[in-house]
Write a protein that holds these residues in place. Structure first.
Motif, PDB file in Angstrom:
ATOM      1  N   LEU A 262      -8.690   9.820  -5.669  1.00 53.54           N
ATOM      2  CA  LEU A 262      -9.269   7.993  -5.604  1.00 53.54           C
ATOM      3  C   LEU A 262      -8.947   7.630  -4.303  1.00 53.54           C
ATOM      4  CD1 LEU A 262      -8.309   6.780  -8.875  1.00 53.54           C
ATOM      5  CD2 LEU A 262     -10.267   6.817  -8.203  1.00 53.54           C
ATOM      6  N   PRO A 263      -8.734   6.733  -3.838  1.00 55.24           N
ATOM      7  CA  PRO A 263      -8.512   5.611  -2.243  1.00 55.24           C
ATOM      8  C   PRO A 263      -7.146   5.504  -2.662  1.00 55.24           C
ATOM      9  CG  PRO A 263     -11.189   5.091  -2.536  1.00 55.24           C
ATOM     10  CD  PRO A 263     -10.603   5.856  -4.233  1.00 55.24           C
ATOM     11  N   PRO A 264      -6.352   5.563  -1.192  1.00 57.31           N
ATOM     12  CA  PRO A 264      -4.945   5.512  -1.192  1.00 57.31           C
ATOM     13  C   PRO A 264      -4.792   3.996  -1.273  1.00 57.31           C
ATOM     14  CG  PRO A 264      -5.829   5.936   0.270  1.00 57.31           C
ATOM     15  CD  PRO A 264      -6.860   6.232  -0.356  1.00 57.31           C
ATOM     16  N   LEU A 265      -3.971   3.163  -2.071  1.00 62.62           N
ATOM     17  CA  LEU A 265      -3.537   1.655  -2.166  1.00 62.62           C
ATOM     18  C   LEU A 265      -3.072   0.776  -1.457  1.00 62.62           C
ATOM     19  CD1 LEU A 265      -0.806   1.731  -4.943  1.00 62.62           C
ATOM     20  CD2 LEU A 265      -2.914   0.839  -4.952  1.00 62.62           C
ATOM     21  N   GLU A 266      -2.836   1.725  -0.130  1.00 63.54           N
ATOM     22  CA  GLU A 266      -2.103   0.945   1.473  1.00 63.54           C
ATOM     23  C   GLU A 266      -3.604   0.279   2.350  1.00 63.54           C
ATOM     24  OE1 GLU A 266      -1.633   4.275   0.455  1.00 63.54           O
ATOM     25  OE2 GLU A 266       0.834   4.140  -0.222  1.00 63.54           O
TER      26      GLU A 266
ATOM     27  N   ASN B  42       1.082  -7.126 -13.824  1.00 65.45           N
ATOM     28  CA  ASN B  42       2.389  -7.068 -13.350  1.00 65.45           C
ATOM     29  C   ASN B  42       2.070  -5.352 -13.624  1.00 65.45           C
ATOM     30  OD1 ASN B  42       4.845  -7.491 -12.614  1.00 65.45           O
ATOM     31  ND2 ASN B  42       5.817  -6.704 -15.192  1.00 65.45           N
ATOM     32  N   VAL B  43       1.829  -4.415 -12.509  1.00 64.90           N
ATOM     33  CA  VAL B  43       1.091  -3.415 -12.058  1.00 64.90           C
ATOM     34  C   VAL B  43       2.859  -3.096 -10.694  1.00 64.90           C
ATOM     35  CG1 VAL B  43      -0.452  -1.512 -11.096  1.00 64.90           C
ATOM     36  CG2 VAL B  43      -1.291  -3.863 -12.397  1.00 64.90           C
ATOM     37  N   LYS B  44       3.172  -1.652 -11.745  1.00 63.24           N
ATOM     38  CA  LYS B  44       4.822  -1.265 -11.021  1.00 63.24           C
ATOM     39  C   LYS B  44       4.181  -0.053  -9.675  1.00 63.24           C
ATOM     40  CE  LYS B  44       7.611  -4.638 -12.676  1.00 63.24           C
ATOM     41  NZ  LYS B  44       8.125  -3.608 -13.526  1.00 63.24           N
ATOM     42  N   ASP B  45       3.796  -0.911  -8.856  1.00 55.84           N
ATOM     43  CA  ASP B  45       3.341   0.578  -7.588  1.00 55.84           C
ATOM     44  C   ASP B  45       4.452   1.944  -7.831  1.00 55.84           C
ATOM     45  OD1 ASP B  45       1.105  -0.969  -7.300  1.00 55.84           O
ATOM     46  OD2 ASP B  45       1.840  -1.644  -4.816  1.00 55.84           O
ATOM     47  N   PRO B  46       4.301   2.489  -6.983  1.00 56.96           N
ATOM     48  CA  PRO B  46       5.195   3.491  -7.005  1.00 56.96           C
ATOM     49  C   PRO B  46       6.435   3.826  -6.366  1.00 56.96           C
ATOM     50  CG  PRO B  46       2.632   5.417  -7.459  1.00 56.96           C
ATOM     51  CD  PRO B  46       2.810   3.391  -6.999  1.00 56.96           C
ATOM     52  N   GLY B  47       6.848   4.028  -6.489  1.00 53.33           N
ATOM     53  CA  GLY B  47       8.497   3.635  -5.919  1.00 53.33           C
ATOM     54  C   GLY B  47       9.162   3.019  -5.698  1.00 53.33           C
ATOM     55  N   VAL B  48       8.364   1.260  -6.515  1.00 57.11           N
ATOM     56  CA  VAL B  48       8.929   0.561  -6.663  1.00 57.11           C
ATOM     57  C   VAL B  48       9.805  -0.090  -7.505  1.00 57.11           C
ATOM     58  CG1 VAL B  48       8.639  -2.253  -7.164  1.00 57.11           C
ATOM     59  CG2 VAL B  48       7.288  -0.731  -5.846  1.00 57.11           C
ATOM     60  N   SER B  49      11.002  -0.737  -7.888  1.00 57.19           N
ATOM     61  CA  SER B  49      12.055  -0.536  -8.610  1.00 57.19           C
ATOM     62  C   SER B  49      11.116  -1.457 -10.101  1.00 57.19           C
ATOM     63  CB  SER B  49      13.090  -1.714  -8.367  1.00 57.19           C
ATOM     64  OG  SER B  49      14.087  -1.711  -9.391  1.00 57.19           O
ATOM     65  N   LYS B  50      11.801  -0.924 -11.177  1.00 58.60           N
ATOM     66  CA  LYS B  50      11.145  -1.344 -13.177  1.00 58.60           C
ATOM     67  C   LYS B  50      11.503  -2.628 -12.790  1.00 58.60           C
ATOM     68  CE  LYS B  50      14.410   0.400 -15.473  1.00 58.60           C
ATOM     69  NZ  LYS B  50      14.536   1.325 -17.209  1.00 58.60           N
TER      70      LYS B  50
END
Length: 569
Positions: free
Chosen positions: A279-283, A88-96
């Motif tokens: 680290l390489p970006p998520l996108e 349940n990983v929350k990416d930066p900027g995503v609502s909690k």
């Protein structure tokens, strides 16, 4: 005179008579009784787990198919709900409040570098990564430097045309770094059990179609492999500081120069100082590749090759994190030591769970499958440990034989009674402090250890651990013990005992608790064992997102006991 007046008169005469006969002995008896009653009230503790939770540890399905038992699940993963698929990983900027991703190995390292995300006193805290070489040589590796190594090693393998990377190393930082390098650079990792015969190594390389090997000098039969396995294209030596001055890049004559040989140190040192820091970006990341594991059974039999997807491994990691009660979960204050081989998925999954939980992790090459816990914990004070059943049995035998005095045996009985009858793990007290002198020498601070993981390996001839032995070990070490059932095609564990389950039975081998939140267990009829209403017996079948192929028959017969825990038949 009324009845009430007569009653009060008799009461007054009784009290007057009592105090008229009061003497020093009466005072002594009253003081002892009051002190005993006060001690019982003050020291009384509720059991760590409610007895009802131990009485029914798994939930059976409402119906069962013919020739099968009901399907048993963890109470935390009831029927009708999906099994635990990920972190349940929350990416930066995503609502909690939004649902997070399941994640993969790359998210584990990102979390290890980022530190604790939840608000609280430990927010932002990160764990340490240590290499233990003897009792005095403990090296700490900076997380930023390890990130650089992950990028440089992965980029080097990719630039040289590598695709399938065999990791033939003892428990070490380099093993974990290579695993993450494969994850970040879209390479297939192949983890080989260490210290194997030459023919077994060549067989595993051939079956896994490896084109790259990361290994240590003196353990890898380079000449033999090059002659017998011409598909090898790249070799990376991990050399120690004492041998770094030698020329390890030279290719032996007769190989035709077909193998590109380099050293770990040269790859890292020759890269620019600022290269690979990020680290390489998520996108831009691609779908995670599989990880191949070789399951070792009994000596003389070929290792079983199993391909685990990233989803299998991450589901197993999530289940292990969730299996520990919230108040006892791993965190920055813990030091985790894998004293079993990282080539075992149970040990590997727990190590990944420790990294994701921002616990400190220590690696000791002596620790892989070591039977001497005192030796593999020299120089450090672990709080969480993964140990083999053989190592725990040796510790039990050595510590038990040292309890020769009547005082030691009585103290042990007293602490055991608190553990098994009251359901309370003994805490620091005058009694436990005196008992510390009898504890095994595990780590530099005996008594700091709080949790031990161990596992029965199906078909591998693992020595049995009875519930009585496990209870003694809890008293000896002062740590809780979780015993799991592991198999080749199940990442992590198929089932494991409850964190607060201290019960003792008349058995020669302990039960294995309930399924985790990533597995469900069912027993299938065999020619000799049949299921019936109220009786679940047969071959153990495990299903779930952490199972390779989603279902695996373990090849052993088991039963579900009255408390809905899994055990061998």
């Amino acid at each position: 005179m009324t009845f009430f007046d007569q009653l009060m008169l008799h009461f007054d005469e009784g009290v007057t008579g009592l105090f008229a006969q009061w003497n020093v002995y009466s005072s002594l008896i009253f003081t002892l009784f009051a002190g005993f009653l006060t001690y019982q009230i003050v020291t009384r503790k509720d059991p760590d787990a409610h007895p009802f939770l131990l009485a029914r540890q798994a939930q059976p399905s409402a119906v069962r198919q013919q020739g099968e038992s009901p399907v048993y699940r963890s109470q935390a993963a009831p029927h009708g709900m999906p099994l635990n698929p990920g972190l349940n990983v929350k990416d930066p900027g995503v609502s909690k409040w939004a649902k997070g991703r399941d994640g993969d190995l790359r998210d584990i390292w990102r979390q290890a570098v980022a530190g604790v995300q939840e608000d609280g006193p430990s927010k932002g805290a990160t764990g340490r990564i240590l290499t233990v070489l003897g009792s005095e040589n403990v090296t700490e590796h900076r997380l930023g430097e390890l990130t650089r190594q992950i990028n440089l090693i992965g980029q080097h393998i990719e630039d040289q045309g590598g695709n399938r990377v065999a990791i033939y190393l003892p428990n070490s930082v380099e093993l974990i770094v290579t695993l993450f390098a494969c994850a970040f650079h879209n390479l297939t990792a192949i983890v080989l059990p260490f210290d194997q015969p030459d023919d077994a190594v060549i067989s595993m390389l051939r079956r896994s179609a490896a084109d790259t090997v990361v290994t240590a000098p003196g353990s890898f039969p380079f000449d033999h492999v090059v002659k017998s396995y011409p598909s090898l294209r790249q070799l990376i030596w991990v050399v120690d500081d004492g041998s770094a001055h030698l020329d390890w890049n030279e290719v032996p004559q007769g190989t035709g120069g077909s193998v590109n040989v380099s050293t770990w140190q040269d790859i890292v040192n020759d890269g620019p100082a600022e290269a690979g820091r990020e680290l390489p970006p998520l996108e831009s990341q691609k779908e995670a590749r599989d990880v191949t594991i070789f399951w070792q059974s009994k000596p003389g039999t070929a290792e079983e090759m199993v391909r685990f997807t990233a989803a299998n491994l991450i589901s197993a990691v999530a289940a292990q994190i969730f299996a520990i009660p919230t108040s006892q979960r791993m965190g920055p204050s813990d030091l985790f030591l894998p004293a079993d081989s990282l080539a075992n998925t149970h040990t590997l999954v727990l190590t990944l769970a420790a990294l994701y939980s921002n616990a400190s992790v220590a690696f000791n090459s002596v620790g892989a499958g070591a039977n001497d816990l005192a030796m593999c914990t020299r120089g450090i004070a672990p709080t969480i440990l993964v140990a083999t059943p053989a190592a725990l049995l040796k510790t039990h035998q050595e510590t038990g034989s040292a309890l020769t005095s009547a005082i030691a045996r009585n103290l042990h009985s007293l602490l055991t009674r608190s553990l098994t009858q009251e359901g309370v793990m003994p805490t620091a007290s005058a009694i436990s402090n005196y008992y510390d002198r009898y504890r095994p020498a595990i780590g530099t601070r005996p008594g700091k250890l709080r949790l031990i993981f161990t596992a029965e390996r199906v078909g591998a001839g693992t020595p049995p651990l009875s519930s009585s032995v496990l209870s003694d070990l809890r008293v000896f070490t002062g740590a809780r013990i979780v015993c799991a059932l592991t198999s080749a095609k199940v990442a992590g564990a198929a089932a494991q005992t409850g964190f607060y389950d201290y019960r003792v039975f008349n058995d020669s081998r302990s039960h294995f608790g309930a399924p985790l939140t990533s597995t469900e267990v069912m027993l299938r009829d065999t020619p000799t064992v049949k299921n019936a209403d109220g009786q679940s017996r047969g071959e153990i079948i495990v299903r779930g997102p952490c199972v390779a192929g989603n279902e695996a028959a373990l090849g052993v017969e088991g039963q579900i006991r009255e408390d809905n825990t899994l055990a061998y038949l």
